[in-house]
Write a protein that holds these residues in place. Structure first.
Motif, PDB file in Angstrom:
ATOM      1  N   GLY A  21       0.827  -1.202   0.000  1.00 51.51           N
ATOM      2  CA  GLY A  21       0.000   0.000   0.000  1.00 51.51           C
ATOM      3  C   GLY A  21       0.855   1.244   0.000  1.00 51.51           C
ATOM      4  O   GLY A  21       2.076   1.175  -0.230  1.00 51.51           O
ATOM      5  N   ARG A  22       0.216   2.390   0.284  1.00 49.91           N
ATOM      6  CA  ARG A  22       0.945   3.656   0.259  1.00 49.91           C
ATOM      7  C   ARG A  22       2.073   3.681   1.275  1.00 49.91           C
ATOM      8  O   ARG A  22       3.160   4.202   1.027  1.00 49.91           O
ATOM      9  N   PHE A  23       1.823   3.163   2.483  1.00 49.85           N
ATOM     10  CA  PHE A  23       2.798   3.313   3.555  1.00 49.85           C
ATOM     11  C   PHE A  23       3.259   1.986   4.155  1.00 49.85           C
ATOM     12  O   PHE A  23       3.961   1.976   5.163  1.00 49.85           O
ATOM     13  N   GLY A  24       2.857   0.882   3.558  1.00 49.57           N
ATOM     14  CA  GLY A  24       3.253  -0.373   4.165  1.00 49.57           C
ATOM     15  C   GLY A  24       3.180  -1.543   3.213  1.00 49.57           C
ATOM     16  O   GLY A  24       2.831  -1.407   2.042  1.00 49.57           O
ATOM     17  N   VAL A  40       1.215 -10.684   7.670  1.00 48.05           N
ATOM     18  CA  VAL A  40       1.651  -9.602   8.558  1.00 48.05           C
ATOM     19  C   VAL A  40       1.656  -8.297   7.764  1.00 48.05           C
ATOM     20  O   VAL A  40       2.276  -8.188   6.706  1.00 48.05           O
ATOM     21  N   LYS A  41       0.902  -7.338   8.281  1.00 50.81           N
ATOM     22  CA  LYS A  41       0.827  -6.001   7.683  1.00 50.81           C
ATOM     23  C   LYS A  41       1.759  -5.085   8.457  1.00 50.81           C
ATOM     24  O   LYS A  41       1.594  -4.906   9.668  1.00 50.81           O
ATOM     25  N   SER A  42       2.727  -4.503   7.775  1.00 49.81           N
ATOM     26  CA  SER A  42       3.713  -3.628   8.408  1.00 49.81           C
ATOM     27  C   SER A  42       3.559  -2.212   7.869  1.00 49.81           C
ATOM     28  O   SER A  42       3.627  -2.001   6.655  1.00 49.81           O
ATOM     29  N   THR A  43       3.346  -1.266   8.765  1.00 48.25           N
ATOM     30  CA  THR A  43       3.153   0.128   8.389  1.00 48.25           C
ATOM     31  C   THR A  43       4.273   0.967   8.986  1.00 48.25           C
ATOM     32  O   THR A  43       4.417   1.042  10.210  1.00 48.25           O
ATOM     33  N   ALA A  44       5.064   1.590   8.129  1.00 52.74           N
ATOM     34  CA  ALA A  44       6.152   2.451   8.588  1.00 52.74           C
ATOM     35  C   ALA A  44       5.589   3.780   9.071  1.00 52.74           C
ATOM     36  O   ALA A  44       4.696   4.357   8.446  1.00 52.74           O
ATOM     37  N   LYS A  45       6.119   4.286  10.184  1.00 50.86           N
ATOM     38  CA  LYS A  45       5.582   5.527  10.762  1.00 50.86           C
ATOM     39  C   LYS A  45       6.206   6.787  10.161  1.00 50.86           C
ATOM     40  O   LYS A  45       5.555   7.831  10.114  1.00 50.86           O
ATOM     41  N   ASP A  52       0.796  13.270   7.132  1.00 46.87           N
ATOM     42  CA  ASP A  52      -0.454  13.657   7.769  1.00 46.87           C
ATOM     43  C   ASP A  52      -0.508  13.067   9.177  1.00 46.87           C
ATOM     44  O   ASP A  52      -0.529  11.844   9.341  1.00 46.87           O
ATOM     45  N   PRO A  53      -0.543  13.913  10.207  1.00 46.14           N
ATOM     46  CA  PRO A  53      -0.636  13.409  11.579  1.00 46.14           C
ATOM     47  C   PRO A  53      -1.866  12.531  11.807  1.00 46.14           C
ATOM     48  O   PRO A  53      -1.831  11.615  12.633  1.00 46.14           O
ATOM     49  N   LEU A  54      -2.969  12.792  11.067  1.00 44.77           N
ATOM     50  CA  LEU A  54      -4.168  11.975  11.213  1.00 44.77           C
ATOM     51  C   LEU A  54      -3.888  10.542  10.780  1.00 44.77           C
ATOM     52  O   LEU A  54      -4.299   9.585  11.446  1.00 44.77           O
ATOM     53  N   ASP A  55      -3.165  10.367   9.668  1.00 42.69           N
ATOM     54  CA  ASP A  55      -2.816   9.026   9.203  1.00 42.69           C
ATOM     55  C   ASP A  55      -1.974   8.292  10.245  1.00 42.69           C
ATOM     56  O   ASP A  55      -2.152   7.088  10.475  1.00 42.69           O
ATOM     57  N   LEU A  56      -1.054   9.008  10.881  1.00 42.91           N
ATOM     58  CA  LEU A  56      -0.213   8.394  11.911  1.00 42.91           C
ATOM     59  C   LEU A  56      -1.056   7.983  13.107  1.00 42.91           C
ATOM     60  O   LEU A  56      -0.902   6.869  13.637  1.00 42.91           O
ATOM     61  N   GLY A 159     -11.476  -6.626   5.914  1.00 39.56           N
ATOM     62  CA  GLY A 159     -10.202  -6.333   6.550  1.00 39.56           C
ATOM     63  C   GLY A 159      -9.795  -4.877   6.411  1.00 39.56           C
ATOM     64  O   GLY A 159     -10.583  -4.027   6.006  1.00 39.56           O
ATOM     65  N   ASP A 160      -8.551  -4.598   6.757  1.00 40.71           N
ATOM     66  CA  ASP A 160      -7.922  -3.283   6.712  1.00 40.71           C
ATOM     67  C   ASP A 160      -8.688  -2.265   7.549  1.00 40.71           C
ATOM     68  O   ASP A 160      -9.514  -1.499   7.048  1.00 40.71           O
ATOM     69  N   PHE A 161      -8.381  -2.243   8.841  1.00 37.33           N
ATOM     70  CA  PHE A 161      -9.024  -1.322   9.775  1.00 37.33           C
ATOM     71  C   PHE A 161      -8.183  -0.060   9.994  1.00 37.33           C
ATOM     72  O   PHE A 161      -8.275   0.580  11.032  1.00 37.33           O
ATOM     73  N   GLY A 162      -7.399   0.311   8.976  1.00 34.59           N
ATOM     74  CA  GLY A 162      -6.525   1.469   9.099  1.00 34.59           C
ATOM     75  C   GLY A 162      -7.233   2.798   9.178  1.00 34.59           C
ATOM     76  O   GLY A 162      -6.636   3.804   9.566  1.00 34.59           O
ATOM     77  N   SER A 163      -8.519   2.847   8.809  1.00 36.22           N
ATOM     78  CA  SER A 163      -9.289   4.090   8.912  1.00 36.22           C
ATOM     79  C   SER A 163     -10.402   3.992   9.955  1.00 36.22           C
ATOM     80  O   SER A 163     -11.204   4.905  10.095  1.00 36.22           O
ATOM     81  N   ALA A 164     -10.459   2.870  10.672  1.00 33.45           N
ATOM     82  CA  ALA A 164     -11.576   2.610  11.578  1.00 33.45           C
ATOM     83  C   ALA A 164     -11.531   3.538  12.796  1.00 33.45           C
ATOM     84  O   ALA A 164     -10.480   4.040  13.187  1.00 33.45           O
ATOM     85  N   GLU A 165     -12.711   3.697  13.392  1.00 33.14           N
ATOM     86  CA  GLU A 165     -12.847   4.569  14.565  1.00 33.14           C
ATOM     87  C   GLU A 165     -13.831   3.938  15.537  1.00 33.14           C
ATOM     88  O   GLU A 165     -14.763   3.231  15.132  1.00 33.14           O
ATOM     89  N   TRP A 166     -13.606   4.186  16.801  1.00 32.11           N
ATOM     90  CA  TRP A 166     -14.514   3.702  17.843  1.00 32.11           C
ATOM     91  C   TRP A 166     -15.519   4.789  18.180  1.00 32.11           C
ATOM     92  O   TRP A 166     -15.154   5.933  18.407  1.00 32.11           O
ATOM     93  N   PHE A 167     -16.803   4.413  18.190  1.00 31.62           N
ATOM     94  CA  PHE A 167     -17.856   5.373  18.534  1.00 31.62           C
ATOM     95  C   PHE A 167     -18.706   4.848  19.693  1.00 31.62           C
ATOM     96  O   PHE A 167     -19.784   5.362  19.975  1.00 31.62           O
TER      97      PHE A 167
END
Length: 284
Positions: A21-24, A40-45, A52-56, A159-167
């Motif tokens: 993907g874009r970052f991992g 294994v999904k690896s995302t570099a910080k 974008d601080p939001l993405d981090l 899958g891919d909960f990289g944009s998920a949020e808890w409400f």
């Protein structure tokens, strides 16, 4: 080698790359103790800090939100399960179910339009996954065919909960998160929103499965957003001549600009088209 990767490699044997993907990256891996295969999904910080601080922030909270949605007992059999997480200052590594059956985007690209029973069965599984997430207070926020996978038995897994949020505490969500073709109008408008943004996105997925096209489109992200905001849902005869009125009714109820009238994921599961056409799908 960073501390997180060292801890990962102490428990898992890392194999070949199977996605990027874009970052991992996503790689095949195997339990050092049992030999069981995983991904294994690896995302570099570092790139996230620069872009974008939001993405981090989303990358750092992904393990917690994903675990909340998929922890045992699972909220749905149709969620990619998170088995382990390793994090340090450099990266986040998530050990996930291996889904060797490909993704829904590849299936739709190769075969759409799908027969209604097949599309209904897939939508039943996706709606079950979303209903499970929503019961746990998790909104996925990036439902699209690329994030819908198939395991070795052909069972659908979200899958891919990289944009998920808890409400779960009743808070409203905000922020332009998601992918242009699939994002709900209230997200584009900059308003607060709830978990029904996922139902809108799933409605776009259903439209694609039944027609091979997207309902709202444009030559740029801005034009796509304008089309989404208009929300003028049409069923061109060339693409929808053989699609049943019941299927169109479900899409209208999912792709409804009025959030109060839009179906919930649980209501999608009870819609007559899903019950009658998708009844053979494995849901639960």
């Amino acid at each position: 080698m960073s501390a997180g990767e060292e801890a990962l490699r102490s428990q898992y044997v890392i194999g070949d790359e199977i996605g990027r993907g874009r970052f991992g990256t996503v790689r095949r891996c195997f339990s050092a103790a049992t030999g069981e295969p995983f991904a294994v999904k690896s995302t570099a910080k570092a790139p996230l800090r620069e872009s974008d601080p939001l993405d981090l922030a989303l990358a750092e909270q992904e393990p917690k939100v994903h675990l909340l949605a998929s922890a045992s007992p699972p909220a749905s059999a149709h969620l990619v399960a998170l088995h382990a997480a390793f994090e340090d200052a450099d990266a986040v590594h998530l050990v996930l179910d291996l889904c060797p059956g490909g993704d829904l985007f590849s299936l739709v690209s190769a075969r759409a339009p799908l027969p209604e029973p097949e599309a209904a069965g897939l939508m039943a599984q996706l709606a079950d996954a979303l209903a499970g997430c929503h019961r746990r207070g998790v909104a996925h926020r990036d439902v699209k065919p690329d994030n819908v996978f198939f395991d070795a038995a052909g069972v659908l897994k979200l899958g891919d909960f990289g944009s998920a949020e808890w409400f779960g505490d009743g808070r409203a969500m905000a922020g332009l998160v998601g992918t242009p073709y699939y994002v709900a109008p209230e997200v584009v408008a900059g308003r607060e929103y709830n978990e029904k943004v996922d139902v809108w996105s799933a409605g776009v997925v259903l439209y694609m499965m039944l027609s091979g096209t997207v309902p709202f489109y444009g030559a740029s992200a801005g034009e796509i957003f304008e089309a989404v905001l208009r929300g003028n849902l049409r069923f061109p005869p060339r693409a929808f001549a053989n699609v049943s009125p019941e299927a169109k009714d479900l899409m209208r109820r999912m792709l409804c600009k009025d959030v109060s009238r839009r179906l919930s994921a649980e209501q999608v599961l009870r819609h007559p088209w899903i019950v009658t056409r998708g009844g053979s799908a494995a849901v639960g």
